[in-house]
Design an enzyme around this catalytic site. Structure first.
Site, PDB file in Angstrom:
ATOM      1  N   TRP A 102       0.857  -1.314   0.033  1.00 47.52           N
ATOM      2  CA  TRP A 102      -0.004  -0.115   0.146  1.00 47.52           C
ATOM      3  C   TRP A 102       0.791   1.190   0.073  1.00 47.52           C
ATOM      4  CZ3 TRP A 102      -4.350  -0.449  -2.187  1.00 47.52           C
ATOM      5  CH2 TRP A 102      -5.097  -1.495  -2.044  1.00 47.52           C
ATOM      6  N   ASP A 172      -1.925   6.408   6.141  1.00 50.53           N
ATOM      7  CA  ASP A 172      -2.862   5.690   6.031  1.00 50.53           C
ATOM      8  C   ASP A 172      -3.301   4.494   6.806  1.00 50.53           C
ATOM      9  OD1 ASP A 172      -4.731   3.762   4.568  1.00 50.53           O
ATOM     10  OD2 ASP A 172      -3.071   3.368   2.906  1.00 50.53           O
ATOM     11  N   LYS A 196     -12.406  -1.864   6.143  1.00 42.54           N
ATOM     12  CA  LYS A 196     -11.624  -2.971   7.134  1.00 42.54           C
ATOM     13  C   LYS A 196     -12.059  -3.057   8.559  1.00 42.54           C
ATOM     14  CE  LYS A 196      -9.123  -2.822   3.200  1.00 42.54           C
ATOM     15  NZ  LYS A 196      -7.943  -2.263   2.999  1.00 42.54           N
TER      16      LYS A 196
HETATM   17  C1  LIG Z   1      -7.545  -1.625   1.615  1.00 43.89           C
HETATM   18  C2  LIG Z   1      -6.447  -0.640   1.614  1.00 43.89           C
HETATM   19  C3  LIG Z   1      -6.545   0.410   0.856  1.00 43.89           C
HETATM   20  C4  LIG Z   1      -7.161   0.729  -0.339  1.00 43.89           C
HETATM   21  O1  LIG Z   1      -8.355   1.086  -0.028  1.00 43.89           O
HETATM   22  P1  LIG Z   1      -9.601   1.426  -0.914  1.00 43.89           P
HETATM   23  O2  LIG Z   1     -10.667   2.110  -0.004  1.00 43.89           O
HETATM   24  O3  LIG Z   1      -9.925   0.059  -1.654  1.00 43.89           O
HETATM   25  O4  LIG Z   1      -9.021   2.560  -1.836  1.00 43.89           O
HETATM   26  C5  LIG Z   1      -5.414   1.298   1.061  1.00 43.89           C
HETATM   27  N1  LIG Z   1      -4.471   1.330   2.072  1.00 43.89           N
HETATM   28  C6  LIG Z   1      -4.442   0.171   2.912  1.00 43.89           C
HETATM   29  C7  LIG Z   1      -3.385   0.306   4.066  1.00 43.89           C
HETATM   30  C8  LIG Z   1      -5.326  -0.725   3.014  1.00 43.89           C
HETATM   31  O5  LIG Z   1      -5.505  -1.680   3.713  1.00 43.89           O
END
Ligand SMILES: *Cc1c(COP(=O)(O)O)cnc(C)c1O
Length: 360
Positions: A102, A172, A196
């Protein structure tokens, strides 16, 4: 009806109590005669839902007054662009920590807007640890520093927050937000896709320090400017109302569990149980350094990969689903977010031990 233990990395399991409440309120929310999905986002019913959700999230995370909480769309991936558009503030470079899949995506997107300095990278050791403070190489020119506190695919989590001096820290937190208490004041911006650990897909939560709002890059679309959403209570256009409502139910559920301190205790215990079982076995391996192991995503491989399909098929028959690892790393991955009960982890461990006894 039999509910399964769903180990998906996202969209992930939701607390059963939340789903039941949503079911009860589906046709008639609090005497309104409407489903929340049918309500005007500007009506007083939805406004009360929205305000309560924000208040509960602020309480859970102890969000300081000088931070705004935004309820947006576009996913964490949308934030990969919005962060540079809003945080460069006249600068032309930003620093990124490259700690997994990511981070790499965030870096690739940031490069469309500015020069990217890699302040630390663990790629040469195959993303198996979180860099420590002494591994960071931060130049004074970086407008901000970005990192991924929990790498969902590799199962690597930072045990502490990087020290970045005056430079705002962007995080993030898609797969770790609300899993434990955090000190929001350490961050310039925190963002997370909801699917998540917060709620259903379609909602993206952004927590941003006020002084970082209002100086977007030239040409930034209205919808990508944090100020647009901060000034309108995230109601510049139609927000993801139903996802916002469901996330609000999750926040109330978390408060009933005792808040994030209680969740941290439970999450740490669940993770320790699973890692201990993996480390004690001769069949399963997790490659991550113990100090950097994620509480939320536990990847593991089988010593004999020809057993993978059998493992998945038998797990599914035992009510343990979505254990297949990300296609980029293979093997298995058990995502054990807030909504995964400890019972689910215990059942998984028993299954793994029994599987090893038969085939290991
Ligand atoms: C799942 C995830 C993403 C992507 O998320 P989206 O909402 O599908 O764009 C980005 N960063 C991390 C750490 C993730 O777990």
């Amino acid at each position: 009806m039999a509910r399964v233990f769903n180990f998906s990395a996202g969209p992930a399991m939701l607390p059963e109590a939340v789903l039941r409440q949503a079911q009860e309120e589906l046709l008639d929310w609090h005497g309104s005669g409407m489903c929340v999905a049918e309500m005007s986002h500007r009506g007083k019913e939805f406004m009360s839902i929205a305000e309560q959700a924000e208040a509960d999230l602020r309480e859970l995370l102890a969000v300081p007054e000088n931070y705004r909480v935004l309820f947006l769309q576009g996913g964490a991936s949308g934030q990969f662009a919005m962060v540079p558009m809003n945080l460069l503030r006249g600068g032309d470079r930003a620093a990124y920590l490259n700690t997994g899949s990511w981070s790499k995506k965030a870096i690739a997107e940031a490069k469309r807007f500015c020069a990217v300095e890699i302040a630390a990278s663990t790629e040469d050791t195959r993303f198996t640890h979180a860099p420590t403070q002494i591994e960071l190489n931060l130049s004074p020119e970086a407008a901000y520093v970005h990192y991924t506190p929990n790498e969902t695919i590799e199962g690597v989590e930072f045990p502490c927050v990087p020290e970045t001096g005056d430079r705002p820290l962007a995080a993030d937190m898609s797969s770790t937000l609300l899993s434990r208490p955090i000190d929001v004041s350490r961050y310039g911006v925190i963002y997370a896709g909801a699917q998540k650990n917060l709620g259903p897909a379609g909602l993206t939560v952004v927590i941003v320090r006020e002084d970082l709002i209002g100086r977007p890059l030239a040409g930034t679309p209205t919808m990508s400017d944090y100020k647009t959403h901060a000034d309108t209570g995230s109601m510049y256009n139609t927000p993801p109302t139903y996802a916002w409502y469901l996330a609000g139910l999750v926040f109330q559920w978390l408060k009933r569990q005792g808040g994030l301190t209680a969740m941290a205790t439970i999450n740490e215990r669940k993770a320790k149980l699973l890692y201990a079982a993996i480390d004690a076995s001769g069949l399963y391996t997790n490659p991550v350094e113990p100090a950097s192991r994620s509480w939320m995503n536990v990847p593991f491989t089988l010593a004999d990969p020809t057993l993978d399909q059998r493992f998945l098929t038998e797990a599914k028959a035992a009510g343990l689903v979505a254990l297949k690892g990300h296609r980029s790393v293979g093997g298995m991955r058990a995502s054990i977010y807030n909504a995964m009960p400890e019972e689910g982890v215990r059942v998984l461990i028993s299954f793994m031990q029994e599987f090893e006894r038969r085939y290991g």
